[in-house]
Enzyme design. Structure first.
Site, PDB file in Angstrom:
ATOM      1  N   HIS A  37      48.539   5.490  85.254  1.00 20.73           N
ATOM      2  CA  HIS A  37      47.475   6.491  85.040  1.00 20.73           C
ATOM      3  C   HIS A  37      46.098   5.829  84.979  1.00 20.73           C
ATOM      4  O   HIS A  37      45.191   6.331  84.319  1.00 20.73           O
ATOM      5  CB  HIS A  37      47.749   7.346  83.799  1.00 20.73           C
ATOM      6  CG  HIS A  37      48.876   8.326  84.029  1.00 20.73           C
ATOM      7  ND1 HIS A  37      48.677   9.641  84.348  1.00 20.73           N
ATOM      8  CD2 HIS A  37      50.220   8.146  84.036  1.00 20.73           C
ATOM      9  CE1 HIS A  37      49.856  10.239  84.513  1.00 20.73           C
ATOM     10  NE2 HIS A  37      50.806   9.343  84.325  1.00 20.73           N
ATOM     11  N   THR A  38      45.974   4.708  85.655  1.00 21.88           N
ATOM     12  CA  THR A  38      44.683   4.035  85.750  1.00 21.88           C
ATOM     13  C   THR A  38      44.044   4.281  87.114  1.00 21.88           C
ATOM     14  O   THR A  38      42.838   4.149  87.258  1.00 21.88           O
ATOM     15  CB  THR A  38      44.847   2.513  85.550  1.00 21.88           C
ATOM     16  OG1 THR A  38      45.970   2.095  86.329  1.00 21.88           O
ATOM     17  CG2 THR A  38      45.090   2.177  84.099  1.00 21.88           C
ATOM     18  N   ASP A  39      44.862   4.663  88.125  1.00 18.19           N
ATOM     19  CA  ASP A  39      44.294   4.752  89.489  1.00 18.19           C
ATOM     20  C   ASP A  39      43.219   5.829  89.598  1.00 18.19           C
ATOM     21  O   ASP A  39      42.145   5.592  90.136  1.00 18.19           O
ATOM     22  CB  ASP A  39      45.389   4.875  90.574  1.00 18.19           C
ATOM     23  CG  ASP A  39      46.275   6.094  90.488  1.00 18.19           C
ATOM     24  OD1 ASP A  39      46.219   6.838  89.472  1.00 18.19           O
ATOM     25  OD2 ASP A  39      47.058   6.322  91.440  1.00 18.19           O
ATOM     26  N   SER A  70      64.808  17.455 108.336  1.00 19.98           N
ATOM     27  CA  SER A  70      65.236  16.259 107.592  1.00 19.98           C
ATOM     28  C   SER A  70      66.736  16.298 107.366  1.00 19.98           C
ATOM     29  O   SER A  70      67.379  17.337 107.539  1.00 19.98           O
ATOM     30  CB  SER A  70      64.520  16.186 106.248  1.00 19.98           C
ATOM     31  OG  SER A  70      65.199  16.988 105.309  1.00 19.98           O
ATOM     32  N   GLY A 124      62.196  12.397  92.910  1.00 18.23           N
ATOM     33  CA  GLY A 124      62.016  12.822  91.506  1.00 18.23           C
ATOM     34  C   GLY A 124      62.296  11.721  90.499  1.00 18.23           C
ATOM     35  O   GLY A 124      62.466  11.972  89.315  1.00 18.23           O
ATOM     36  N   GLY A 126      60.285   8.940  90.174  1.00 14.60           N
ATOM     37  CA  GLY A 126      59.083   8.159  89.894  1.00 14.60           C
ATOM     38  C   GLY A 126      58.991   6.936  90.791  1.00 14.60           C
ATOM     39  O   GLY A 126      58.297   5.972  90.472  1.00 14.60           O
ATOM     40  N   LEU A 127      59.702   6.942  91.921  1.00 14.79           N
ATOM     41  CA  LEU A 127      59.659   5.797  92.840  1.00 14.79           C
ATOM     42  C   LEU A 127      58.890   6.151  94.111  1.00 14.79           C
ATOM     43  O   LEU A 127      58.985   5.472  95.122  1.00 14.79           O
ATOM     44  CB  LEU A 127      61.077   5.324  93.184  1.00 14.79           C
ATOM     45  CG  LEU A 127      61.928   4.905  91.984  1.00 14.79           C
ATOM     46  CD1 LEU A 127      63.310   4.453  92.433  1.00 14.79           C
ATOM     47  CD2 LEU A 127      61.269   3.781  91.193  1.00 14.79           C
ATOM     48  N   SER A 128      58.148   7.250  94.048  1.00 17.70           N
ATOM     49  CA  SER A 128      57.237   7.633  95.131  1.00 17.70           C
ATOM     50  C   SER A 128      57.885   7.965  96.458  1.00 17.70           C
ATOM     51  O   SER A 128      57.468   7.489  97.517  1.00 17.70           O
ATOM     52  CB  SER A 128      56.198   6.547  95.364  1.00 17.70           C
ATOM     53  OG  SER A 128      55.111   6.842  94.598  1.00 17.70           O
ATOM     54  N   ASP A 174      50.146   5.012  94.999  1.00 16.10           N
ATOM     55  CA  ASP A 174      51.459   5.021  95.652  1.00 16.10           C
ATOM     56  C   ASP A 174      51.341   4.795  97.149  1.00 16.10           C
ATOM     57  O   ASP A 174      52.104   4.025  97.747  1.00 16.10           O
ATOM     58  CB  ASP A 174      52.161   6.358  95.384  1.00 16.10           C
ATOM     59  CG  ASP A 174      52.257   6.651  93.903  1.00 16.10           C
ATOM     60  OD1 ASP A 174      52.151   5.699  93.109  1.00 16.10           O
ATOM     61  OD2 ASP A 174      52.433   7.825  93.537  1.00 16.10           O
TER      62      ASP A 174
HETATM   63  C1  GLA Z   1      51.967   9.069  90.143  1.00 18.01           C
HETATM   64  C2  GLA Z   1      50.724   9.251  91.005  1.00 18.01           C
HETATM   65  C3  GLA Z   1      49.891   7.978  91.028  1.00 18.01           C
HETATM   66  C4  GLA Z   1      49.619   7.457  89.637  1.00 18.01           C
HETATM   67  C5  GLA Z   1      50.905   7.432  88.800  1.00 18.01           C
HETATM   68  C6  GLA Z   1      50.658   7.080  87.365  1.00 18.01           C
HETATM   69  O1  GLA Z   1      52.808   8.133  90.732  1.00 18.01           O
HETATM   70  O2  GLA Z   1      51.086   9.603  92.313  1.00 18.01           O
HETATM   71  O3  GLA Z   1      48.697   8.210  91.735  1.00 18.01           O
HETATM   72  O4  GLA Z   1      48.617   8.209  89.002  1.00 18.01           O
HETATM   73  O5  GLA Z   1      51.599   8.649  88.843  1.00 18.01           O
HETATM   74  O6  GLA Z   1      50.244   5.771  87.264  1.00 18.01           O
END
Ligand code: GLA
Length: 384
Positions: A37-39, A70, A124, A126-128, A174
């Site tokens: 949560h710094t980006d 898909s 879902g 948190g691995l983008s 990400d």
């Molecule tokens: C998600 C968002 C990122 C970032 C993170 C937290 O992954 O897509 O941009 O803000 O949460 O660090």
């Protein structure tokens, strides 16, 4: 685990659309080592691309229709590329179609295309998986449409798709990790200047691995938690009279405490101390390697749990068990409210950790977790 590959994407393309795709492009998911949560506060992040990828098989069409399909659903979504907006698309197809939209907004050609996607990035967790999808489509269309954008511009294209078409107010981390990943390295990014630097992780030399403990508690960035944290950061910046929280230092915190609402102050303290932890992690990795960074990972988790309040019981439990099982450091990774935690741990201790997490989750009545190692992999690329 699904076994997506260049070949499965090309085969899927053939079965849905017929014929051979013009190319297959792939992009990885990411783990954020530290800097959460710094980006979107113009701060610092240190993610790495992982060895789980999304494959996009694509061909141009002679008309202006986009068809996207898909391996996860039978459905084929069909729309004129010029008609894509946040009103006309939804669900998973909003990511690839949003990328096409953002490229068109940036002045690209709007030619139709057929796209088939296969992926082994868990959704879902948190691995983008979203950035992997956006980035694979962004590099494919960038090439096929002859847009000629470079990787940092493509990262912004992916972010714009996610912000404006999907409706998740996420930052740039990400997409940058997915596009700029380097094998065995993390990507240090200054989110203000967008300057990035590959930092050697040195895991193998120290017989260390990074283990993902996916809680299987699904996290969704379009839900309110992420947006409310972002809003709190913006309100702190306004109250302190700075452009972004990047401009607040650890030394400024004492003063800021007197000016801010207590809850907003806690959110601020997380961001400010997290930025400092990222810089310290980079310094330690360069100086002594990964054995030295465990304390920073744990401090980052505690800050997210106590100050930013984005952890959940399952994530805290995974982190506790990891430390008890001998991990050097551990923290939740990604947006929070579910998803995965990571542990930096000696390879020999992974079986014990896997077992201990499964047992503790069972005892506490949580859904069974999925535990697996990841390595730092290369960023988005054309496969064939
Ligand atoms: C998600 C968002 C990122 C970032 C993170 C937290 O992954 O897509 O941009 O803000 O949460 O660090």
């Amino acid at each position: 685990m699904s076994v997506a590959s260049t070949q499965t994407a090309a085969e899927g393309f053939k079965s849905r659309f017929g014929g051979v795709p013009e190319g297959v492009w792939s992009a990885p998911g990411r783990v954020n080592l530290i800097g959460e949560h710094t980006d979107y506060n113009e701060g610092f992040v240190l993610p790495f691309a992982i060895d789980r990828r999304t494959f996009a098989a694509v061909s141009l069409r002679a008309d202006s229709i986009a068809r996207v399909a898909s391996s996860f659903t039978e459905q084929v979504i069909e729309i004129s590329v010029a008609d894509v907006s946040n009103q006309t698309v939804s669900g998973w197809s909003a990511y690839p179609l949003g990328v096409a939209w953002a490229l068109i907004q940036a002045g690209s050609n709007a030619q139709g295309f057929d796209l088939f996607v296969d992926s082994n990035v868990p959704v879902g967790s948190g691995l983008s998986s979203s950035a992997a999808l956006e980035s694979s489509v962004a590099i494919a269309l960038n090439e096929l449409w002859g847009a000629g954008l470079h990787k940092s511009q493509l990262a912004k294209i992916g972010q714009r798709a996610e912000n404006e078409i999907v409706g998740a107010p996420t930052g740039i981390m990400d997409q940058t990790a997915s596009l700029f990943g380097v094998t065995d390295h993390a990507v240090f990014l200054d989110c203000r200047t967008l300057h990035s630097e590959a930092i050697a992780l040195g895991l193998k030399q120290n017989s260390l691995e990074i283990v993902v403990m996916d809680t299987n508690v699904s996290h969704r960035l379009v839900d309110g938690g992420y947006a409310s944290r972002r809003a709190a950061c913006e309100s702190a910046a306004r109250d302190l009279g700075v452009t972004s929280l990047r401009d607040v230092s650890v030394e400024d915190l004492e003063d800021a405490k007197l000016k801010l609402d207590p809850l907003v102050f806690k959110r601020l303290r997380h961001v400010v101390t997290e930025n400092a932890r990222v810089l310290e992690t980079v310094k330690l990795l360069k100086k002594g390697g990964p054995l030295a960074i465990g304390g920073l990972l744990l401090a980052s988790h505690e800050s997210m749990r106590d100050d930013f309040e984005i952890s959940v019981d399952e994530l805290d439990c995974a982190v506790e068990v990891a430390i008890r099982s001998g991990a050097i450091g551990s923290r939740m990774t990604g947006g929070g409210f579910g998803g995965a935690a990571i542990a930096l741990i000696d390879s020999s201790k992974i079986p014990e950790l896997t077992d201990a997490v499964a047992k503790e989750f069972d005892t506490r009545g949580f859904i069974a977790p999925t535990v697996f190692s990841v390595s730092a992999d290369a960023g988005a690329r054309r496969e064939i």
